[in-house]
Motif scaffolding. Structure first.
Motif, PDB file in Angstrom:
ATOM      1  N   TRP A 366       0.840  -1.276   0.182  1.00  0.00           N
ATOM      2  CA  TRP A 366      -0.188  -0.138  -0.068  1.00  0.00           C
ATOM      3  C   TRP A 366       0.975   1.303  -0.161  1.00  0.00           C
ATOM      4  O   TRP A 366       1.814   1.263   0.800  1.00  0.00           O
ATOM      5  CB  TRP A 366      -0.795  -0.070   1.214  1.00  0.00           C
ATOM      6  N   ASN A 368       1.221   5.450  -0.551  1.00  0.00           N
ATOM      7  CA  ASN A 368       0.514   6.728  -0.522  1.00  0.00           C
ATOM      8  C   ASN A 368       1.204   7.949  -1.270  1.00  0.00           C
ATOM      9  O   ASN A 368       2.572   8.145  -0.734  1.00  0.00           O
ATOM     10  CB  ASN A 368       0.440   7.345   1.073  1.00  0.00           C
ATOM     11  N   SER A 370      -0.142  11.008  -2.026  1.00  0.00           N
ATOM     12  CA  SER A 370      -1.091  12.300  -2.176  1.00  0.00           C
ATOM     13  C   SER A 370      -0.470  13.473  -2.894  1.00  0.00           C
ATOM     14  O   SER A 370      -1.356  14.191  -3.437  1.00  0.00           O
ATOM     15  CB  SER A 370      -1.665  12.405  -0.826  1.00  0.00           C
ATOM     16  N   TRP A 390      -5.134   1.268  -8.818  1.00  0.00           N
ATOM     17  CA  TRP A 390      -4.533   2.781  -8.865  1.00  0.00           C
ATOM     18  C   TRP A 390      -5.834   3.492  -8.207  1.00  0.00           C
ATOM     19  O   TRP A 390      -7.040   3.419  -8.861  1.00  0.00           O
ATOM     20  CB  TRP A 390      -4.580   3.045  -9.933  1.00  0.00           C
ATOM     21  N   ILE A 391      -5.686   4.068  -7.101  1.00  0.00           N
ATOM     22  CA  ILE A 391      -6.771   5.186  -6.652  1.00  0.00           C
ATOM     23  C   ILE A 391      -6.636   6.599  -7.056  1.00  0.00           C
ATOM     24  O   ILE A 391      -5.249   7.144  -6.844  1.00  0.00           O
ATOM     25  CB  ILE A 391      -6.788   5.151  -5.100  1.00  0.00           C
ATOM     26  N   MET A 460     -12.463   8.145   1.109  1.00  0.00           N
ATOM     27  CA  MET A 460     -11.165   7.375   1.216  1.00  0.00           C
ATOM     28  C   MET A 460     -11.389   5.912   1.901  1.00  0.00           C
ATOM     29  O   MET A 460     -10.876   5.032   1.385  1.00  0.00           O
ATOM     30  CB  MET A 460     -10.098   8.352   1.837  1.00  0.00           C
ATOM     31  N   ALA A 463     -12.844   3.838  -0.939  1.00  0.00           N
ATOM     32  CA  ALA A 463     -11.929   3.918  -2.089  1.00  0.00           C
ATOM     33  C   ALA A 463     -10.986   2.545  -1.604  1.00  0.00           C
ATOM     34  O   ALA A 463     -10.764   1.547  -2.267  1.00  0.00           O
ATOM     35  CB  ALA A 463     -11.117   4.794  -2.272  1.00  0.00           C
ATOM     36  N   VAL A 464     -10.610   2.593  -0.088  1.00  0.00           N
ATOM     37  CA  VAL A 464      -9.348   1.697   0.237  1.00  0.00           C
ATOM     38  C   VAL A 464     -10.181   0.353   0.353  1.00  0.00           C
ATOM     39  O   VAL A 464      -9.624  -0.716   0.258  1.00  0.00           O
ATOM     40  CB  VAL A 464      -8.917   2.181   1.753  1.00  0.00           C
ATOM     41  N   MET A 479      -2.092   5.131  -4.160  1.00  0.00           N
ATOM     42  CA  MET A 479      -3.062   6.147  -4.191  1.00  0.00           C
ATOM     43  C   MET A 479      -2.160   7.433  -4.610  1.00  0.00           C
ATOM     44  O   MET A 479      -1.288   8.098  -4.116  1.00  0.00           O
ATOM     45  CB  MET A 479      -3.494   6.391  -2.732  1.00  0.00           C
ATOM     46  N   PRO A 481      -3.364  10.127  -7.034  1.00  0.00           N
ATOM     47  CA  PRO A 481      -4.821  10.863  -7.685  1.00  0.00           C
ATOM     48  C   PRO A 481      -4.599  11.756  -9.122  1.00  0.00           C
ATOM     49  O   PRO A 481      -5.557  11.688  -9.792  1.00  0.00           O
ATOM     50  CB  PRO A 481      -5.119  11.838  -6.541  1.00  0.00           C
ATOM     51  N   ARG A 495      -5.755  14.517   2.468  1.00  0.00           N
ATOM     52  CA  ARG A 495      -6.108  13.308   1.658  1.00  0.00           C
ATOM     53  C   ARG A 495      -5.038  12.306   1.898  1.00  0.00           C
ATOM     54  O   ARG A 495      -5.546  10.851   1.984  1.00  0.00           O
ATOM     55  CB  ARG A 495      -5.776  13.495   0.157  1.00  0.00           C
ATOM     56  N   PHE A 499      -5.995   8.482   3.430  1.00  0.00           N
ATOM     57  CA  PHE A 499      -5.433   7.151   3.170  1.00  0.00           C
ATOM     58  C   PHE A 499      -4.863   5.907   4.096  1.00  0.00           C
ATOM     59  O   PHE A 499      -5.112   5.008   4.166  1.00  0.00           O
ATOM     60  CB  PHE A 499      -4.584   7.200   1.732  1.00  0.00           C
TER      61      PHE A 499
END
Length: 517
Positions: A366, A368, A370, A390-391, A460, A463-464, A479, A481, A495, A499
């Protein structure tokens, strides 16, 4: 203001090139009362100028800042949504100067009125450059950094390298400390590592840095600049008047052309950086080592080792290597040793929300990122992983996603859309990645009936949860964006934290369920 008055005002401004110049009585309108606007107004009041501050905000923080500014000598503070729509008088007379916060577009009514009246408009960086020299105080040299992406990382690396060399240095500008607060530090600095946005560059004219770089160039902030060409032209201003070296991205011809067209000081060099094998007058990478073929005597047939890529960290994607090469070139231009570069990279902390590993569970990584607020930044993240859940999505800022999706379609396993309206990204996915599963959160298109769930943490968390149901062993949930955050979050940091919290809550819930079973 008539032509004669305008000419007199401009002549006076031309003479204001140090702290000790005659600023007394200068009539200035300052826009904004946040960190930047406050620092501008505070500085000008200390210099003896007559200052009127206008700001659209009228919350508790703005009113508290207004009270403080009045105490230190600001003539007037005008707050409220309508306050900045008209250019105010200063003590009953026309302003001689406007100093604007960087977020205000040139087309804003107040700035447009100033331009029409022939009143010069500066940003806080222009003011800081002009007051940087002060009798009895050390004058810092500036290293300036811009680019669509990587500015903060590279600026922080430069700061770390300078400090590793035992120099008194700080990162300022579009990062951390407001530039005017840094300039006014009573001890003074050896160097300032100055991150500059295109907004700040647009309103700057006089800067003459020791070394400068435009890291890269991609479509961004078209809504502010009006066109990509105007955005690129403001980025190119980073190189004007550079003293020692203009650093360019050897993998992007646009930045090299900026250097070729720049009006620089006599003797200034053009030095490239690359993530591959460096040519002469470049900094690059050979077999996992960061090397210098620009700032050594034998650069025609040899290179100096600066650091190992492992000195940067365990997860070193290509764009982070590029940032390190650019930072190394900047500080080498200013006389730092290979040992300083290595120590600076070892001490460097990339911070949160920039390709930040959050957890690994059941074979799923995972991540991040952001901070990837535009397609170019998201592309760098996507290029680092495969296969990817892909988030993505959010406030698009008028950019196009076709190239991004086309380039990375093959590494996408699935996409989870966040954002109040990510229809532009959804359209690009439909056109260029038709075989990739796309799942929209319920906030998309207003399909959720609970208004509170359309924003922030709830989006979020959803989404997760969706990403977790799609991910398997060997996948990365990323993630990144490719969009700004303000449609559903306070900031990119909010954001990113949403996440992180959602991932941790999900994994803790799974762990508890496993124990019970």
């Amino acid at each position: 203001m008539d032509c004669k008055t305008v000419s007199q005002a401009e002549n006076r401004l031309d003479s204001l090139t140090s702290w000790d110049a005659d600023w007394k009585g200068l009539r200035v309108v300052v826009t904004g009362i946040g960190r930047t606007g406050f620092s501008v107004a505070d500085t000008l009041a200390e210099l003896g100028a007559q200052v009127v501050v206008v700001a659209a905000s009228d919350d508790d923080e703005a009113r508290a800042n207004a009270d403080t500014l009045k105490i230190v000598g600001v003539a007037q503070v005008i707050l409220g949504q309508d306050s900045s729509s008209v250019l105010p008088l200063v003590n009953g007379e026309a302003a001689e100067l406007v100093v604007t916060s960087p977020g205000l577009k040139p087309s804003h009514p107040l700035l447009a009125a100033a331009a029409e009246a022939g009143i010069p408009i500066w940003g806080d960086v222009e003011l800081a450059w002009r007051v940087r020299t002060r009798e009895g105080r050390k004058t810092a040299r500036w290293i300036t950094i811009t680019g669509t992406n990587g500015k903060t990382t590279t600026t922080t690396m430069v700061e770390s390298m300078l400090q590793a060399a035992g120099l008194r240095a700080i990162a300022a500008g579009n990062i951390g400390t407001p530039i005017l607060d840094a300039v006014r530090d009573p001890e003074g600095w050896d160097f300032l590592a100055v991150e500059l946005s295109t907004f700040q560059l647009h309103f700057s004219e006089s800067l003459a840095p020791a070394a400068s770089v435009c890291l890269n160039l991609a479509e961004d902030h078209v809504d502010w600049h009006g066109s990509f060409e105007a955005y690129a032209a403001d980025k190119a201003k980073i190189y004007a008047n550079t003293e020692i070296a203009c650093i360019y991205n050897a993998e992007q011809i646009e930045t090299e052309r900026m250097v070729e067209e720049a009006d620089v000081q006599e003797g200034c060099r053009a030095v490239g950086f690359t993530t591959g094998m460096p040519a002469i007058s470049m900094v690059g990478v050979v077999e996992g080592l960061l090397v210098d073929r620009a700032f050594i005597a034998g650069r025609k047939d040899s290179a100096a080792e600066l650091a190992s890529l492992s000195d940067i960290g365990d997860l070193v994607p290509r764009h982070l290597v590029a940032n390190a090469a650019a930072a190394a070139a900047l500080v080498r231009a200013c006389g730092l040793t290979p040992a300083d570069v290595r120590k600076g990279l070892q001490d460097f902390n990339n911070g949160e929300h920039r390709i930040q590993p959050v957890a690994t569970s059941e074979g799923v990584l995972w991540v991040n990122d952001s901070k990837a607020t535009n397609p170019h930044a998201a592309s760098a993240s996507l290029a680092s992983f495969k296969p990817v859940i892909w988030i993505a999505g959010g406030l698009s800022k008028g950019v196009d996603y076709d190239d991004l999706v086309r380039e990375h379609a093959a590494r996408l396993k699935a996409v989870v859309l966040i954002g109040a309206d990510s229809s532009a990204l959804a359209g690009s996915l439909a056109r260029h990645a038709p075989g990739v599963q796309v799942v929209a959160t319920r906030a998309q298109g207003g399909r959720h009936t609970d208004a509170a769930a359309l924003r922030g943490d709830a989006v979020m968390a959803e989404a997760v949860a969706v990403a977790a149901s799609l991910a398997g062993d060997g996948d990365t949930v990323l993630m990144a964006p490719a969009s700004a955050s303000m449609d559903q979050f306070v900031s990119y940091a909010h954001r990113g934290q949403a996440f992180i919290d959602a991932v941790r809550e999900l994994l803790q819930s799974r762990a508890s369920a496993n124990k019970e079973s």
